[in-house]
Design an enzyme around this catalytic site. Sequence first.
Site, PDB file in Angstrom:
ATOM      1  CD  GLU A  72      20.043  19.187  97.612  1.00 22.23           C
ATOM      2  OE1 GLU A  72      19.290  20.162  97.739  1.00 22.23           O
ATOM      3  OE2 GLU A  72      20.930  18.915  98.445  1.00 22.23           O
TER       4      GLU A  72
HETATM    5  C1  TNX Z   1      18.201  20.082 100.938  1.00 20.52           C
HETATM    6  S1  TNX Z   1      16.729  17.682 101.675  1.00 20.52           S
HETATM    7  C2  TNX Z   1      19.084  19.048 101.182  1.00 20.52           C
HETATM    8  C3  TNX Z   1      20.139  19.209 102.184  1.00 20.52           C
HETATM    9  C4  TNX Z   1      20.109  20.576 102.801  1.00 20.52           C
HETATM   10  C5  TNX Z   1      18.679  20.979 103.055  1.00 20.52           C
HETATM   11  C6  TNX Z   1      18.528  22.257 103.788  1.00 20.52           C
HETATM   12  C7  TNX Z   1      17.868  17.058 100.944  1.00 20.52           C
HETATM   13  C8  TNX Z   1      17.684  15.673 100.596  1.00 20.52           C
HETATM   14  N1  TNX Z   1      18.941  17.800 100.654  1.00 20.52           N
HETATM   15  O1  TNX Z   1      21.384  18.957 101.612  1.00 20.52           O
HETATM   16  O2  TNX Z   1      20.815  20.535 103.996  1.00 20.52           O
HETATM   17  O3  TNX Z   1      18.035  21.080 101.817  1.00 20.52           O
HETATM   18  O4  TNX Z   1      17.203  22.503 104.150  1.00 20.52           O
END
Ligand code: TNX
Length: 527
Positions: free
Chosen positions: A338
Amino acid sequence: MIYKKQQQIFVALLMVSIIIIQVSCTKRNPSDLSKESIIPKPVSITSTGNYFTLKPNTTIYVKGESSELFNIGHYLADRLRPATGFKLNVKTTFNEPGNGSILITLSGVGGNSKEGSYELVVTKKQIRLSARTHEGLFYGVQTLRQLFPAAIEMTTPQEDKWRIATGTITDYPEYSYRGAMLDVARHFFSVDDVRHFIDFLVYYKMNMLHLHLSDDQGWRIEIKSWPNLTLQGGSTQVGGGKSGFYTQEQYSAIVDYAKECYITIVPEIDMPGHTNAALASYPELNCDSKARPLYTGTEVGFSTLCTSKEITYKFINDVVKEIAAITPGPWFHIGGDESHVTKVSDYIPFVEKVQDIVAVHGKQSIGWDEIALSSLRSNTIAQFWAKEENAKKAVNQGAKILMSPASKAYIDMQYDKSTKLGLHWAGYVEVDVAYNWDPASLVPGIGKEQIIGVEAPLWTETITNIDEIEYMVFPRLPGIAEIGWTPVASRNWDEYKVRLGKHGERFEAMEIDYYKSPLVTWATLKK
Ligand code: TNX
């Protein structure tokens, strides 16, 4: 008159003895090993229709003088002592011990050379646990714990008959990486909480604990050459208020505890996104050289390290170096998810450089599936959580996949719409959803050969204490553990849910606050 009194006493005694007989008859003698509720389900069980009884004078023998064998013997004794109240001496032997003993030995595993394999042979007279490796013996000990009545997990002496059905269990894991992730960045959890979490993994034969040590809301591990990371970046968490971090000594204590339980710690420093805590601690890590304010919300994707600055790579090198030096396991997790405000053209070379830094410090990189946009080193692992095309890109580069599909393996997802804790962006994950999938047929084109294993991540935006951790972990974690251990052909939800239901009394004995899914009939301890 006297005669009547005698008659009354006789009737009363008769009733009391009927009650006693009834109570003792409800404590069934185990006689069919193949009907026991072991999770994960062992590869093979044969039953011989009798039972072994643990007695006050039972001795646990380890064959040979190795201190590691002794530790395993003591680990077993420590688990069995509180509820039985028995002494359970642990002794070394070079011969065949006599009747009524438990023998733990590194020899003679009937030709089974699979990694982590063990064999448990229970006769009326003896329990014999053998394996090629200490790790295998440790897994066998977990099976043994699950064969005793659930009250064995209680911490005070219990009235029970400590019997185990006779027969042979031969067992080994399907995948080599079976783990869970704990996000200690969104909310901080103490060393004791992490130990507790490790105990959960151990009971279900998991062998990896991934610690998400940094994120926008907090930096949780002391880096001696960059002290503000924890002084400033470790000072708060989601929702604000005081939080914390692990000193390197505390982190090492976690690593040591995990090692005693044959669990490898996988440390994660998430980058280049999810870095607000670092960007708040050191202005020079920002492209505009201005420190960001601390962040206590739950948005994602707004922060990035400055990928064009030299200091960024010095910073990463120092961080990886210090953490690698106190991490005995082979992995270093570089995050990579992300990074919405990092340009793709900056992200790609960044991930390549970071993999090189990790390699210089003797570790292999793991990253969330987005890292497959970059060139991956041959031993880098991509952790599949969201995008199939990323996972395929990784496999096409020859990389292996760690399976954590959010819609099935994310244990921070709510069970259903009435669940108060957790999130639901990837859907609701009821116990059957978390169990009913096969890593090797989930993503077309990615089969067992490309998969290193499974991991259940617990993100903690909404989770603040160990009771809440327990509620999200149980009862889903045992299912993910079974996916990692038991071949898909031997797994079936309808059969599994009966075994899981029986573990209700084990959760109760361990005082675990679990979610009583309506899909399962839960056994409770008879008091
Ligand atoms: C996505 S999964 C994220 C996290 C959040 C999560 C909450 C991932 C690699 N990144 O930053 O905490 O969703 O479910």
